[in-house]
Design a protein around this motif. Structure first.
Motif, PDB file in Angstrom:
ATOM      1  N   LEU A  45      34.772  -7.855  10.459  1.00  0.00           N
ATOM      2  CA  LEU A  45      34.682  -6.917  11.111  1.00  0.00           C
ATOM      3  C   LEU A  45      33.935  -4.981  10.474  1.00  0.00           C
ATOM      4  O   LEU A  45      33.880  -4.147  10.255  1.00  0.00           O
ATOM      5  CB  LEU A  45      35.031  -6.087  12.267  1.00  0.00           C
ATOM      6  N   LEU A  46      35.588  -4.928  10.057  1.00  0.00           N
ATOM      7  CA  LEU A  46      36.217  -4.026   9.138  1.00  0.00           C
ATOM      8  C   LEU A  46      35.476  -4.083   7.256  1.00  0.00           C
ATOM      9  O   LEU A  46      35.800  -3.026   6.448  1.00  0.00           O
ATOM     10  CB  LEU A  46      37.733  -3.663   9.035  1.00  0.00           C
ATOM     11  N   ARG A  47      34.992  -5.144   6.840  1.00  0.00           N
ATOM     12  CA  ARG A  47      35.618  -5.735   5.609  1.00  0.00           C
ATOM     13  C   ARG A  47      34.820  -4.829   5.076  1.00  0.00           C
ATOM     14  O   ARG A  47      34.976  -3.923   3.321  1.00  0.00           O
ATOM     15  CB  ARG A  47      34.908  -7.047   5.324  1.00  0.00           C
ATOM     16  N   GLU A  48      32.902  -4.653   5.100  1.00  0.00           N
ATOM     17  CA  GLU A  48      32.807  -2.896   4.711  1.00  0.00           C
ATOM     18  C   GLU A  48      32.612  -2.212   4.648  1.00  0.00           C
ATOM     19  O   GLU A  48      32.615  -1.514   2.999  1.00  0.00           O
ATOM     20  CB  GLU A  48      30.822  -3.369   5.472  1.00  0.00           C
ATOM     21  N   SER A  49      33.158  -1.115   5.858  1.00  0.00           N
ATOM     22  CA  SER A  49      33.951   0.125   5.683  1.00  0.00           C
ATOM     23  C   SER A  49      34.845  -0.552   4.963  1.00  0.00           C
ATOM     24  O   SER A  49      35.189   1.025   3.958  1.00  0.00           O
ATOM     25  CB  SER A  49      33.833   0.268   6.824  1.00  0.00           C
ATOM     26  N   TYR A  50      36.226  -0.867   4.788  1.00  0.00           N
ATOM     27  CA  TYR A  50      36.764  -1.406   4.024  1.00  0.00           C
ATOM     28  C   TYR A  50      36.614  -1.114   2.605  1.00  0.00           C
ATOM     29  O   TYR A  50      36.703  -0.005   1.033  1.00  0.00           O
ATOM     30  CB  TYR A  50      37.379  -2.121   3.991  1.00  0.00           C
ATOM     31  N   TYR A  51      36.280  -2.053   2.523  1.00  0.00           N
ATOM     32  CA  TYR A  51      35.520  -1.672   0.188  1.00  0.00           C
ATOM     33  C   TYR A  51      34.765   0.002  -0.147  1.00  0.00           C
ATOM     34  O   TYR A  51      34.445  -0.032  -0.715  1.00  0.00           O
ATOM     35  CB  TYR A  51      34.741  -3.536  -0.115  1.00  0.00           C
ATOM     36  N   ARG A  52      33.496  -0.299   1.100  1.00  0.00           N
ATOM     37  CA  ARG A  52      32.912   0.691   0.840  1.00  0.00           C
ATOM     38  C   ARG A  52      34.106   2.353   0.355  1.00  0.00           C
ATOM     39  O   ARG A  52      34.069   3.354  -0.479  1.00  0.00           O
ATOM     40  CB  ARG A  52      32.480   1.763   1.645  1.00  0.00           C
ATOM     41  N   LEU A  53      35.554   2.492   1.272  1.00  0.00           N
ATOM     42  CA  LEU A  53      36.227   3.165   1.121  1.00  0.00           C
ATOM     43  C   LEU A  53      36.943   2.686  -0.064  1.00  0.00           C
ATOM     44  O   LEU A  53      37.185   4.334  -0.645  1.00  0.00           O
ATOM     45  CB  LEU A  53      37.123   3.375   2.080  1.00  0.00           C
ATOM     46  N   THR A  54      37.006   1.936  -0.478  1.00  0.00           N
ATOM     47  CA  THR A  54      37.799   1.629  -1.780  1.00  0.00           C
ATOM     48  C   THR A  54      37.464   1.145  -3.153  1.00  0.00           C
ATOM     49  O   THR A  54      38.450   1.727  -3.669  1.00  0.00           O
ATOM     50  CB  THR A  54      39.211   0.334  -1.314  1.00  0.00           C
ATOM     51  N   ILE A  56      33.709   2.663  -3.372  1.00  0.00           N
ATOM     52  CA  ILE A  56      33.255   3.244  -3.962  1.00  0.00           C
ATOM     53  C   ILE A  56      33.615   4.376  -3.688  1.00  0.00           C
ATOM     54  O   ILE A  56      33.699   5.398  -4.769  1.00  0.00           O
ATOM     55  CB  ILE A  56      32.355   3.097  -2.459  1.00  0.00           C
ATOM     56  N   LYS A  57      34.683   5.241  -3.142  1.00  0.00           N
ATOM     57  CA  LYS A  57      35.139   6.105  -2.804  1.00  0.00           C
ATOM     58  C   LYS A  57      36.271   5.841  -3.254  1.00  0.00           C
ATOM     59  O   LYS A  57      37.000   7.419  -3.389  1.00  0.00           O
ATOM     60  CB  LYS A  57      34.857   7.086  -1.397  1.00  0.00           C
ATOM     61  N   ARG A  58      36.950   5.120  -4.115  1.00  0.00           N
ATOM     62  CA  ARG A  58      38.405   5.171  -4.503  1.00  0.00           C
ATOM     63  C   ARG A  58      39.837   5.482  -3.627  1.00  0.00           C
ATOM     64  O   ARG A  58      40.476   5.648  -4.421  1.00  0.00           O
ATOM     65  CB  ARG A  58      38.554   5.479  -5.877  1.00  0.00           C
ATOM     66  N   TRP A  59      38.929   5.331  -2.623  1.00  0.00           N
ATOM     67  CA  TRP A  59      40.885   5.311  -2.172  1.00  0.00           C
ATOM     68  C   TRP A  59      42.055   3.814  -2.057  1.00  0.00           C
ATOM     69  O   TRP A  59      41.506   3.440  -2.539  1.00  0.00           O
ATOM     70  CB  TRP A  59      40.225   5.021   0.543  1.00  0.00           C
ATOM     71  N   ASN A  60      43.208   4.389  -1.025  1.00  0.00           N
ATOM     72  CA  ASN A  60      43.670   4.020  -1.981  1.00  0.00           C
ATOM     73  C   ASN A  60      44.137   2.868  -1.169  1.00  0.00           C
ATOM     74  O   ASN A  60      43.929   2.875   0.924  1.00  0.00           O
ATOM     75  CB  ASN A  60      45.506   4.788  -1.685  1.00  0.00           C
ATOM     76  N   LYS A  61      44.299   1.703  -1.699  1.00  0.00           N
ATOM     77  CA  LYS A  61      43.977   0.723  -0.479  1.00  0.00           C
ATOM     78  C   LYS A  61      45.484   0.457   0.363  1.00  0.00           C
ATOM     79  O   LYS A  61      44.996  -0.372   1.182  1.00  0.00           O
ATOM     80  CB  LYS A  61      44.324  -0.703  -1.616  1.00  0.00           C
ATOM     81  N   THR A  62      46.541   0.628   0.073  1.00  0.00           N
ATOM     82  CA  THR A  62      47.742   0.778   1.253  1.00  0.00           C
ATOM     83  C   THR A  62      47.235   1.528   2.621  1.00  0.00           C
ATOM     84  O   THR A  62      47.769   1.076   3.646  1.00  0.00           O
ATOM     85  CB  THR A  62      48.327   0.918   0.167  1.00  0.00           C
ATOM     86  N   ALA A  63      46.835   2.862   1.733  1.00  0.00           N
ATOM     87  CA  ALA A  63      46.649   3.593   2.882  1.00  0.00           C
ATOM     88  C   ALA A  63      45.684   3.566   3.328  1.00  0.00           C
ATOM     89  O   ALA A  63      45.877   3.535   5.332  1.00  0.00           O
ATOM     90  CB  ALA A  63      46.540   4.968   2.087  1.00  0.00           C
ATOM     91  N   THR A  64      44.806   2.559   3.240  1.00  0.00           N
ATOM     92  CA  THR A  64      43.181   2.569   4.110  1.00  0.00           C
ATOM     93  C   THR A  64      43.770   1.253   4.164  1.00  0.00           C
ATOM     94  O   THR A  64      43.315   1.650   5.750  1.00  0.00           O
ATOM     95  CB  THR A  64      42.102   2.209   3.123  1.00  0.00           C
ATOM     96  N   SER A  65      44.907  -0.238   4.404  1.00  0.00           N
ATOM     97  CA  SER A  65      44.826  -0.668   5.333  1.00  0.00           C
ATOM     98  C   SER A  65      45.289  -0.716   6.313  1.00  0.00           C
ATOM     99  O   SER A  65      45.072  -0.752   7.539  1.00  0.00           O
ATOM    100  CB  SER A  65      45.039  -1.783   4.522  1.00  0.00           C
ATOM    101  N   LEU A  66      46.484   0.665   5.883  1.00  0.00           N
ATOM    102  CA  LEU A  66      47.290   0.920   6.886  1.00  0.00           C
ATOM    103  C   LEU A  66      46.573   1.961   8.469  1.00  0.00           C
ATOM    104  O   LEU A  66      46.815   1.338   9.689  1.00  0.00           O
ATOM    105  CB  LEU A  66      48.678   1.771   6.762  1.00  0.00           C
ATOM    106  N   LEU A  67      45.843   2.642   7.463  1.00  0.00           N
ATOM    107  CA  LEU A  67      44.592   3.481   8.688  1.00  0.00           C
ATOM    108  C   LEU A  67      43.662   2.354   9.303  1.00  0.00           C
ATOM    109  O   LEU A  67      43.820   2.700  10.666  1.00  0.00           O
ATOM    110  CB  LEU A  67      44.095   3.902   7.463  1.00  0.00           C
ATOM    111  N   PHE A  68      43.091   1.485   8.705  1.00  0.00           N
ATOM    112  CA  PHE A  68      42.398   0.452   9.523  1.00  0.00           C
ATOM    113  C   PHE A  68      42.775  -0.165  11.074  1.00  0.00           C
ATOM    114  O   PHE A  68      42.660  -0.701  12.030  1.00  0.00           O
ATOM    115  CB  PHE A  68      42.088   0.022   9.112  1.00  0.00           C
TER     116      PHE A  68
END
Length: 347
Positions: A45-54, A56-68
């Motif tokens: 469910l979260l895969r597409e949004s996670y990859y779009r942020l990390t 395309i928008k180059r968000w930090n992977k660890t921080a984005t994972s914790l946010l999700f």
């Protein structure tokens, strides 16, 4: 030839060892299977949004994972926690005064006997029910501990799936022994069914629970919030569904001399609660994915027995996999006879 035979033998032995180890691991970790399935569901469910942020928008992977994970915790874990508290408190209140419950049950049983001549509720049945009900609180507490353990496993695994999901997907692509188009078919079917059930079924439960609670409040049902919540839960059960709750409530109202509210609740349940399910399935679920009703019904029956709560998602997926794998087998290994030539004009 001997070298080829030895290689085949080593391959078979290695496969047997892998299969035996897999069975051993599954046997020991089966209690945590809901947590694993929940992590897979959330990842899809979260895969597409996670990859779009990390990516395309180059968000930090660890921080984005914790946010999700925090967002998932708020959306899923908090409602589950409050639901368990609601059920535990209400059940404890009922069991603290069991005689009132037994008297109400006797009134309903007597009314049914007068109208139909069928004795559904006897003193022996009620005594057995009271004894069984005394074990509800301990079982709820035990299930709460299991739910907490599976939530911990689910979010722990989700973190690593989000961070390393691409490597896992590449490994599965190499591991699955199918043509590329059939692997893509499996992947698409998995995503579609999980999205349809993981989003659609809870939405249907919420809609029916709210509508039921409104009806129960209108027609004077005591603890209408609790019964509305239970109606939403039972809306996930195939075939019988919400009728498990509103039919006994209607009988209780009628048995206690409230014929008007009982008739009103019966009409409301048939017209509003039941039809809301069909209307929502034709709109919400059909937009997410056009899943055949038989796949959903039999899938949930099979899935709940295998996976517990997560069976409402993975049961239909199993049946869909079976149908797709049959098609893939025919496509991969079926006989490919050339089409018969059309008769020539001379014939």
């Amino acid at each position: 030839m001997p070298s080829t035979f030895n290689n085949r033998l080593r391959q078979i032995i290695l496969l047997l060892i892998i299969i035996l180890l897999a069975i051993l691991l599954l046997n020991q970790l089966y209690v945590f299977l809901p947590g694993f399935l929940g992590a897979i569901t959330l990842y899809i469910l979260l895969r597409e949004s996670y990859y779009r942020l990390t990516i395309i928008k180059r968000w930090n992977k660890t921080a984005t994972s914790l946010l999700f994970i925090i967002a998932s915790l708020v959306v899923i874990a908090l409602p589950v926690y409050f639901s368990i508290n609601l059920l535990t408190d209400k059940v404890a209140g009922i069991l603290s005064n069991p005689m009132e419950l037994m008297m109400d049950a006797k009134i309903v049983g007597q009314k049914i006997f007068e109208k139909t001549g069928i004795q559904l509720l006897t003193d022996e049945n009620l005594a057995a029910f009271q004894k069984k009900a005394a074990t509800i609180i301990p079982s709820l507490l035990n299930s709460s501990a299991g739910i907490l353990s599976n939530f911990a496993i689910m979010f722990f695994l989700l973190y690593f799936l989000l961070k390393n999901g691409r490597q896992v997907e590449k490994f599965l692509d190499r591991f699955i022994p199918l043509k590329a188009e059939n692997v893509e078919l499996l992947s698409t079917e998995t995503k579609n069914i999980i999205k349809a059930n993981a989003i659609g079924i809870p939405v249907l439960a919420i809609i029916q629970g709210i509508l039921a609670a409104i009806g129960y409040a209108i027609f004077g049902v005591k603890d209408w919030g609790l019964w509305g919540f239970l109606t939403g839960i039972f809306s996930m059960v195939p075939v019988v569904g919400t009728a498990v709750i509103w039919v006994p409530l209607t009988l209780y109202l009628y048995s206690t001399g409230k014929a008007g509210p009982a008739l009103g609740l019966l009409i409301y349940a048939v017209v509003v609660i039941t039809n809301a399910d069909y209307a929502a399935r034709l709109t919400i679920l059909k937009r997410l994915m056009d899943v055949h009703p038989l796949v959903t019904i039999f899938g949930v029956i099979v899935g709940i027995g295998l996976f517990g709560f997560w069976g409402v998602i993975f049961g239909p997926l199993l049946i869909s996999y079976f149908i797709i794998l049959v098609k893939i087998y025919i496509n991969e290994f079926g006989s490919s006879r050339p089409p018969e030539a059309a008769p020539s004009p001379k014939d």
